[in-house]
Write a protein that holds these residues in place. Structure first.
Motif, short mmCIF file in Angstrom:
data_model
loop_
_atom_site.label_atom_id
_atom_site.label_comp_id
_atom_site.label_asym_id
_atom_site.label_seq_id
_atom_site.Cartn_x
_atom_site.Cartn_y
_atom_site.Cartn_z
N ARG A 61 47.58 38.64 37.73
CA ARG A 61 47.32 37.81 38.64
C ARG A 61 45.73 37.59 38.37
N PRO A 62 45.50 36.32 38.78
CA PRO A 62 44.09 35.88 38.69
C PRO A 62 43.27 36.57 39.59
N ASN A 63 41.76 36.68 39.32
CA ASN A 63 40.92 37.16 40.21
C ASN A 63 41.04 38.79 40.60
N THR A 64 41.84 39.41 39.78
CA THR A 64 41.96 40.92 39.80
C THR A 64 41.10 41.56 38.86
N SER A 94 32.00 45.09 38.95
CA SER A 94 32.55 44.66 40.41
C SER A 94 33.82 45.75 40.54
N TYR A 95 33.87 46.60 39.44
CA TYR A 95 35.14 47.59 39.78
C TYR A 95 34.71 48.82 39.13
N SER A 96 34.88 50.12 39.75
CA SER A 96 34.56 51.31 39.44
C SER A 96 35.15 51.94 37.86
N ASP A 97 34.45 52.74 37.27
CA ASP A 97 35.11 53.14 36.17
C ASP A 97 36.40 53.74 36.48
N GLY A 98 36.65 54.24 37.60
CA GLY A 98 38.10 54.80 37.86
C GLY A 98 39.25 53.81 37.84
N THR A 99 38.66 52.39 38.15
CA THR A 99 39.49 51.45 38.17
C THR A 99 39.70 50.77 36.72
N ILE A 100 38.73 50.76 36.17
CA ILE A 100 38.49 49.77 34.77
C ILE A 100 39.34 50.83 33.78
N ARG A 101 39.23 52.01 33.74
CA ARG A 101 39.81 52.91 32.71
C ARG A 101 41.16 52.83 32.64
N PRO A 102 41.94 53.17 33.85
CA PRO A 102 43.56 52.87 33.67
C PRO A 102 43.71 51.34 33.46
N SER A 103 43.17 50.54 34.14
CA SER A 103 43.40 49.12 33.78
C SER A 103 43.60 48.62 32.40
N ASN A 131 47.05 37.42 21.42
CA ASN A 131 47.33 36.06 21.62
C ASN A 131 47.75 35.67 23.09
N LYS A 132 48.67 36.72 23.64
CA LYS A 132 49.09 36.64 25.00
C LYS A 132 47.94 36.72 25.95
N GLY A 133 47.13 37.54 25.88
CA GLY A 133 45.70 37.79 26.38
C GLY A 133 44.86 36.65 26.45
N LYS A 134 44.75 36.07 25.38
CA LYS A 134 44.05 34.63 25.19
C LYS A 134 44.77 33.67 26.14
N GLU A 135 45.94 33.39 25.98
CA GLU A 135 46.64 32.29 26.74
C GLU A 135 46.58 32.58 28.19
N ILE A 136 46.57 33.78 28.63
CA ILE A 136 46.35 34.09 30.00
C ILE A 136 44.93 33.96 30.65
N LEU A 137 44.08 34.06 29.73
CA LEU A 137 42.65 33.87 30.10
C LEU A 137 42.27 32.47 29.87
N ASN A 138 42.94 31.87 29.26
CA ASN A 138 42.52 30.25 29.06
C ASN A 138 43.38 29.79 30.11
N GLU A 139 44.47 30.28 30.73
CA GLU A 139 45.06 29.66 32.03
C GLU A 139 44.19 29.90 33.17
N PHE A 140 43.73 31.09 33.21
CA PHE A 140 43.00 31.50 34.53
C PHE A 140 41.44 30.96 34.40
N GLY A 141 40.70 30.86 33.35
CA GLY A 141 39.48 30.59 33.19
C GLY A 141 38.87 32.05 33.61
N SER A 142 37.52 31.70 33.93
CA SER A 142 36.73 32.85 34.40
C SER A 142 37.11 33.48 35.88
N PRO A 143 37.07 34.81 36.04
CA PRO A 143 37.22 35.33 37.38
C PRO A 143 36.28 34.91 38.43
N GLU A 144 36.54 34.73 39.55
CA GLU A 144 35.64 34.41 40.69
C GLU A 144 34.89 35.56 41.08
#
Length: 144
Positions: A61-64, A94-103, A131-144
């Motif tokens: 989802r965007p902005n997560t 904007s997120y803790s290391d404990g969120t980033i590592r599993p994400s 490529n799938k990650g790039k497609e999603i990032l292109n679709e969402f743009g920069s997070p808010e």
């Protein structure tokens, strides 16, 4: 309750499990559902994604945290910086290391990032968008 384990052993087990899941009420959002199907008499089990479902690569989802992380991995690699877990954690404030590592691990499992082992102990990786990650990032743009 952290988890709910249910075993149904009946000729209508699949239908009963579907009905049970459809009628279940959860106080919080569900993070994970695991289903194990065992066949009788070694019969073949097949499953096709329903219309509109992705066949294995889950979207985000965007902005997560996931969106923010793929954005930062992209920025790091575009600037010639190896996107290690440490570099990603330093770039995402904007997120803790404990969120980033599993994400980051979830993004890898979902096929949105690739990783290359850069250590001798299989614990240090460099990440890059697929490529799938790039497609999603292109679709969402920069997070808010």
């Amino acid at each position: 309750m952290d988890s709910l384990d249910i075993e149904i052993t009946d000729k209508d087990a699949v239908e009963q499990a579907i009905m049970m899941l459809k009628s279940a009420k959860f106080e919080d959002s569900v993070k994970n559902v695991k289903v194990t199907v065992s066949s009788v008499n070694n019969s073949k089990i097949t499953a096709e994604p329903q219309s509109g479902q992705d066949s294995g690569t889950h979207t985000i989802r965007p902005n997560t945290s996931h969106h923010t992380i793929i954005h930062q991995i992209n920025k790091l690699t575009e600037n010639g910086i190896t996107a290690t877990t440490r570099e990603i954690m330093d770039a995402v404030d904007s997120y803790s290391d404990g969120t980033i590592r599993p994400s980051v691990g979830e993004l890898y499992e979902r096929g949105l990032v690739e990783r290359e082992d850069i250590g001798d102990d299989n614990t240090h990786y460099a990440y890059e968008l697929t490529n799938k990650g790039k497609e999603i990032l292109n679709e969402f743009g920069s997070p808010e």
